[in-house]
Scaffold this motif. Structure first.
Motif, PDB file in Angstrom:
ATOM      1  N   LEU A 283      88.047  65.379  43.054  1.00  0.00           N
ATOM      2  CA  LEU A 283      89.121  65.284  44.052  1.00  0.00           C
ATOM      3  C   LEU A 283      89.143  66.498  44.976  1.00  0.00           C
ATOM      4  O   LEU A 283      89.389  66.368  46.172  1.00  0.00           O
ATOM      5  N   LYS A 284      88.921  67.689  44.421  1.00  0.00           N
ATOM      6  CA  LYS A 284      88.996  68.890  45.224  1.00  0.00           C
ATOM      7  C   LYS A 284      87.792  69.070  46.145  1.00  0.00           C
ATOM      8  O   LYS A 284      87.850  69.834  47.085  1.00  0.00           O
ATOM      9  N   ARG A 285      86.671  68.368  45.832  1.00  0.00           N
ATOM     10  CA  ARG A 285      85.460  68.529  46.640  1.00  0.00           C
ATOM     11  C   ARG A 285      85.011  67.204  47.242  1.00  0.00           C
ATOM     12  O   ARG A 285      83.849  67.043  47.627  1.00  0.00           O
ATOM     13  N   ALA A 286      85.922  66.226  47.303  1.00  0.00           N
ATOM     14  CA  ALA A 286      85.546  64.876  47.734  1.00  0.00           C
ATOM     15  C   ALA A 286      85.045  64.842  49.167  1.00  0.00           C
ATOM     16  O   ALA A 286      84.249  63.955  49.531  1.00  0.00           O
ATOM     17  N   PHE A 287      85.483  65.777  50.018  1.00  0.00           N
ATOM     18  CA  PHE A 287      85.103  65.745  51.429  1.00  0.00           C
ATOM     19  C   PHE A 287      83.895  66.631  51.721  1.00  0.00           C
ATOM     20  O   PHE A 287      83.546  66.837  52.877  1.00  0.00           O
ATOM     21  N   GLU A 288      83.252  67.173  50.665  1.00  0.00           N
ATOM     22  CA  GLU A 288      82.033  67.938  50.881  1.00  0.00           C
ATOM     23  C   GLU A 288      80.843  66.983  50.942  1.00  0.00           C
ATOM     24  O   GLU A 288      80.825  65.942  50.280  1.00  0.00           O
ATOM     25  N   PRO A 289      79.828  67.315  51.726  1.00  0.00           N
ATOM     26  CA  PRO A 289      78.641  66.441  51.811  1.00  0.00           C
ATOM     27  C   PRO A 289      77.946  66.331  50.468  1.00  0.00           C
ATOM     28  O   PRO A 289      77.902  67.290  49.686  1.00  0.00           O
ATOM     29  N   TYR A 290      77.465  65.114  50.211  1.00  0.00           N
ATOM     30  CA  TYR A 290      76.632  64.834  49.048  1.00  0.00           C
ATOM     31  C   TYR A 290      77.385  64.991  47.731  1.00  0.00           C
ATOM     32  O   TYR A 290      76.791  65.202  46.688  1.00  0.00           O
ATOM     33  N   VAL A 291      78.727  64.902  47.800  1.00  0.00           N
ATOM     34  CA  VAL A 291      79.539  64.862  46.587  1.00  0.00           C
ATOM     35  C   VAL A 291      79.995  63.420  46.423  1.00  0.00           C
ATOM     36  O   VAL A 291      80.759  62.897  47.252  1.00  0.00           O
TER      37      VAL A 291
ATOM     38  N   GLY B  59      90.346  76.001  31.287  1.00  0.00           N
ATOM     39  CA  GLY B  59      91.128  76.915  32.106  1.00  0.00           C
ATOM     40  C   GLY B  59      92.118  76.191  32.975  1.00  0.00           C
ATOM     41  O   GLY B  59      92.240  74.965  32.948  1.00  0.00           O
ATOM     42  N   PRO B  60      92.869  76.951  33.793  1.00  0.00           N
ATOM     43  CA  PRO B  60      93.884  76.340  34.653  1.00  0.00           C
ATOM     44  C   PRO B  60      93.315  75.750  35.924  1.00  0.00           C
ATOM     45  O   PRO B  60      94.054  75.233  36.736  1.00  0.00           O
ATOM     46  N   PHE B  61      91.983  75.788  36.105  1.00  0.00           N
ATOM     47  CA  PHE B  61      91.396  75.376  37.377  1.00  0.00           C
ATOM     48  C   PHE B  61      90.788  73.993  37.252  1.00  0.00           C
ATOM     49  O   PHE B  61      90.069  73.704  36.287  1.00  0.00           O
ATOM     50  N   ASP B  62      91.099  73.138  38.234  1.00  0.00           N
ATOM     51  CA  ASP B  62      90.514  71.816  38.267  1.00  0.00           C
ATOM     52  C   ASP B  62      89.255  71.780  39.117  1.00  0.00           C
ATOM     53  O   ASP B  62      88.647  70.738  39.305  1.00  0.00           O
ATOM     54  N   GLN B  63      88.863  72.892  39.688  1.00  0.00           N
ATOM     55  CA  GLN B  63      87.620  73.010  40.427  1.00  0.00           C
ATOM     56  C   GLN B  63      87.225  74.478  40.439  1.00  0.00           C
ATOM     57  O   GLN B  63      88.020  75.350  40.119  1.00  0.00           O
ATOM     58  N   ALA B  64      86.001  74.713  40.810  1.00  0.00           N
ATOM     59  CA  ALA B  64      85.522  76.088  40.869  1.00  0.00           C
ATOM     60  C   ALA B  64      86.155  76.802  42.049  1.00  0.00           C
ATOM     61  O   ALA B  64      86.268  76.249  43.142  1.00  0.00           O
TER      62      ALA B  64
ATOM     63  N   ASP C 120      94.128  63.188  53.163  1.00  0.00           N
ATOM     64  CA  ASP C 120      94.419  63.457  51.755  1.00  0.00           C
ATOM     65  C   ASP C 120      93.796  62.364  50.901  1.00  0.00           C
ATOM     66  O   ASP C 120      93.749  61.183  51.292  1.00  0.00           O
ATOM     67  N   ILE C 121      93.352  62.754  49.697  1.00  0.00           N
ATOM     68  CA  ILE C 121      92.828  61.805  48.729  1.00  0.00           C
ATOM     69  C   ILE C 121      93.489  62.101  47.400  1.00  0.00           C
ATOM     70  O   ILE C 121      93.528  63.248  46.951  1.00  0.00           O
ATOM     71  N   THR C 122      94.079  61.076  46.781  1.00  0.00           N
ATOM     72  CA  THR C 122      94.785  61.238  45.514  1.00  0.00           C
ATOM     73  C   THR C 122      94.511  60.039  44.627  1.00  0.00           C
ATOM     74  O   THR C 122      94.116  58.951  45.099  1.00  0.00           O
TER      75      THR C 122
ATOM     76  N   SER D 155      88.718  53.055  39.340  1.00  0.00           N
ATOM     77  CA  SER D 155      88.998  53.950  38.216  1.00  0.00           C
ATOM     78  C   SER D 155      89.450  55.327  38.659  1.00  0.00           C
ATOM     79  O   SER D 155      89.703  56.195  37.817  1.00  0.00           O
ATOM     80  N   GLY D 156      89.562  55.564  39.957  1.00  0.00           N
ATOM     81  CA  GLY D 156      89.996  56.857  40.457  1.00  0.00           C
ATOM     82  C   GLY D 156      88.885  57.883  40.425  1.00  0.00           C
ATOM     83  O   GLY D 156      87.712  57.564  40.160  1.00  0.00           O
ATOM     84  N   PHE D 157      89.213  59.109  40.737  1.00  0.00           N
ATOM     85  CA  PHE D 157      88.238  60.190  40.799  1.00  0.00           C
ATOM     86  C   PHE D 157      88.548  61.225  39.729  1.00  0.00           C
ATOM     87  O   PHE D 157      89.721  61.481  39.423  1.00  0.00           O
TER      88      PHE D 157
END
Length: 732
Positions: free
Chosen positions: A671-679, A458-463, A705-707, A664-666
């Protein structure tokens, strides 16, 4: 010009009936009339030329104006031409009848009768005068005066006088006696009387003034014979005057004047005929030209209201409702133009009101469109079959699909949105089915998009977590409003994890210390009392217990730091100096991945908490080293390094802190959930490092920002950046 022409024509007609006026003024009056007629003709030609130009240019109303002008011109010209022809024949024949032979013979007979009458009276008076002269010659000269008085009544004379041959008055009777200078005969008259024995003539008829009856008289001069002897006596003459009767004088003068005028006009017959015909023709010209000119003027006056109405109707038909001209006359046409102007004014007012209302509607629509365009929520108008009628940019941003390009297509047919479209249709169907039972006016439901394996296609890179609300619009259209609450859910999750961390830290930390102390005490009590083999097992077990307790303590401390992060105390901080101080801990040559600093010397102090910023730098450097560490290598042999960089951005007034690794990057979903706990992507670790960085950045009012860093399409590492506000109280 018409008025001047009429005045001049009247004077010209008077000149034709007045000989004196004709002789002195006819020529210049005729010339002036011709000039006026020429001016009228020029005006008519000019008006005709203008009408011709209007007709060629196709100007509105030209044909009507030409038609009216032609009708009026014919109405004036046809009767005038008929009258001219009749008058021409009448004048031509009348002038010929004036000079009839009978009229001329009558005038000649009248003149002859007058002459005979005058000759008869003259002969009679001459005969009587000679008899009187004989009587005077037979009597002495002394008796002359007395005899004259006696003969005055006998002869019916008004005056008698005896004149000497030398012109001296000898005796008189009648009016001569009272005159100081009586009229005496001339020398030629004396000679004629001496020769012819008598001379008679008429006085007063030749010098008659017009309108004044003269005192005409017959005068007779006869010589008086002398009876004296001796020397030759002086010749004497008798002068007898008799007044003519006034009626005779008047008739004679009238006949003579008529005959003279008749003869003069007979001699000028052709000129008189041309004069009358010329005057008649000029009258026709002036009448026709004036009629044509008045026809054009009147036709224009009549056609003008009609043209105004026709032009106004054309303008109204073309959509022009501006105020129209109106005639001020009191006739029906003027009233009609005023009524039409009033109608167009009312239409104009109504149109302005409609335009004002439309402008308000357009403004409201523009405002609504602006609101929709700037809404963070997504808005989609769907048809009865689920096809997209319209959408706002918020819907495109949230669903990451150009919905405007799919207008007219069903939402369930768009790649990646099939499940969402079907779910929405089911919600609308259920809503419409239950609306009449429960009186519902909308439905609300949350949806998960892009979760699980489907997200890879799909067009989504995260839920995405969407909360959607649907309602029915007038007609068969349906309104779908939804918003992305993923960040809210993430924040709630973070808050929940913080509460869990707080409780875990409280519940776990308390028994860890007694466990560690009990193990150490057990080792201390049993040391030296066991066999070597058992002693080794004891030492190893106690060490394992102590190490695990320390690990548990570190985990609990991380939970505590995340859950109970203290409020930031913002003060001026030299970010370059702080980074330099932190990097002293990373200068060990045995470090797996070295750290290189690229500090902007122009960076001013920022507002921040020193301890929290130090923790941010530590967390970012440790994560960067872990990500850049070569697999299966302890010594850096491939040139990998970590870069910590500061940049002063004068345009935004902020300092940017960046940490770059060469790992190797993320993955995109991380990337969209990098700042959530335990991710986390690391095999070991709690995943709280970036979550703590995010909380500290929020406390500092900074954006983090994280890229992934991409070079030539390949990922060469990751970058984490914070934008810190400058402390304005510190000198730059």
């Amino acid at each position: 010009m018409v008025l001047i022409g009429l005045v001049l024509l009247y004077l010209l007609m008077q000149a034709t009936n007045n000989r004196e006026m004709y002789e002195s003024n006819y020529a210049w009056l005729f010339t002036i009339n011709m000039v006026v007629a020429g001016a009228l003709l020029g005006a008519i030609v000019w008006v005709g030329y203008r009408l011709f130009l209007r007709l060629r240019q196709g100007r509105f109303g030209s044909r009507l104006l030409v038609k009216l002008a032609t009708i009026f011109a014919l109405v004036g010209f046809a009767p005038g031409l008929l009258i001219y022809v009749v008058s021409y024949q009448f004048v031509s024949r009348s002038i010929e009848t004036w000079f009839d032979v009978k009229v001329e013979g009558a005038l000649e007979a009248g003149l002859g009768l007058g002459r005979v009458t005058l000759d008869t009276l003259s002969n009679d008076l001459s005969t009587k005068s000679r008899s009187a002269a004989v009587q005077l010659s037979e009597n002495p000269e002394a008796m002359t005066g007395i005899l004259l008085e006696r003969m005055l009544d006998q002869l019916g004379a008004s005056d008698m006088a005896v004149w000497g041959g030398s012109g001296n008055l000898i005796a008189s009777a009648g009016q001569t006696r009272v005159k100081l200078n009586p009229d005496k005969p001339t020398s030629s008259q004396f000679r004629a009387a001496r020769t012819d024995r008598s001379l008679s003539w008429v006085e007063g008829l030749e010098d008659a003034a017009p309108g004044v009856l003269p005192e005409a008289r017959i005068r007779v001069l006869v010589p008086i014979a002398s009876s004296a002897l001796g020397l030759t006596p002086e010749q004497r003459f008798l002068l007898v005057s008799r007044a003519l009767p006034p009626n005779l004088v008047a008739n004679a003068l009238a006949v003579e004047s008529a005959n003279r005028e008749y003869q003069e006009r007979a001699l000028a017959r052709e000129g008189l005929k041309r004069m009358y015909i010329g005057t008649l023709t000029l009258s026709l010209f002036l009448a026709v030209f004036g009629a044509v000119l008045m026809a054009v003027v009147l036709g224009n006056q009549i056609a003008r209201p009609l043209l105004l109405l026709a032009e106004g109707v054309s303008q109204v038909a073309a959509g022009d409702f501006t105020p129209k001209l109106a005639m001020q006359g009191k006739d029906e046409l003027g009233g009609l133009t005023r009524a039409f102007a009033s109608m167009t004014e009312q239409l104009s007012d109504a149109r302005q009101a409609v335009e004002h209302s439309m402008a308000q509607v357009d403004a409201a629509r523009a405002n609504l469109q602006t609101i929709l365009d700037n809404l963070t929520a997504g808005v989609i108008v769907l048809g009865a079959a689920g096809e997209i009628r319209s959408s706002n940019p918020g819907a495109t941003r949230i669903l990451k699909t150009p919905l405007a390009a799919h207008e007219g297509q069903a939402l369930a047919s768009i790649p990646g949105l099939q499940d969402f479209g079907h779910a929405v249709q089911l919600q609308f169907a259920d809503f419409l089915a239950r609306r009449s039972e429960h009186g519902l006016d909308h439905w609300q439901q949350s949806f998960e998009l892009g979760a699980g394996a489907a997200s890879a296609h799909g067009p989504f890179d995260q839920a995405l977590t969407l909360v959607a609300r649907g309602a029915e619009l007038p007609g068969e259209d349906r309104l779908l409003v939804f918003d992305d609450i993923s960040e809210i859910v993430s924040a709630q999750r973070a808050q929940a994890w913080g509460e869990v961390a707080r409780r875990l830290a409280h519940e776990i930390k308390n028994p860890l210390t007694p466990i560690q102390l009990s193990a150490e005490r057990l080792e201390m009590k049993l040391s030296g009392k066991l066999q070597p083999t058992e002693q080794t097992i004891l030492v190893k077990s106690v060490k394992t217990i102590v190490d695990q307790v320390d690990a548990m303590k570190r985990l609990v401390n991380e939970f505590r730091d995340y859950a109970r992060l203290p409020a930031a105390e913002l003060k001026p901080v030299d970010l370059n100096a702080l980074i330099t101080d932190v990097l002293q801990l990373y200068g060990d040559e045995t470090a797996t991945v070295p750290v290189r600093a690229e500090l902007d010397p122009a960076s001013p102090p920022v507002r921040g908490d020193v301890q929290q910023l130090r923790q941010v730098i530590h967390n970012l450097l440790q994560n960067a080293q872990d990500a850049s560490e070569p697999v299966g290598s302890v010594v850096p042999d491939d040139g990998r390094h970590v870069v910590v960089r500061t940049q002063w951005q004068a345009a935004s007034g902020r300092v940017r802190l960046s940490v770059l690794d060469q790992g190797s990057g993320f993955p995109e979903h991380i990337l969209k959930r990098a700042f959530e706990p335990y991710v986390t992507t690391k095999a070991k670790g709690t995943g709280l490092g970036l979550a703590v960085v995010k909380k500290i950045a929020d406390e500092h009012g900074s954006r983090v920002d994280i890229t992934n860093r991409v070079v030539d399409g390949a990922v060469v590492g990751a970058q984490v950046s914070l934008s810190l506000a400058v402390d304005n109280s510190a000198p730059l």
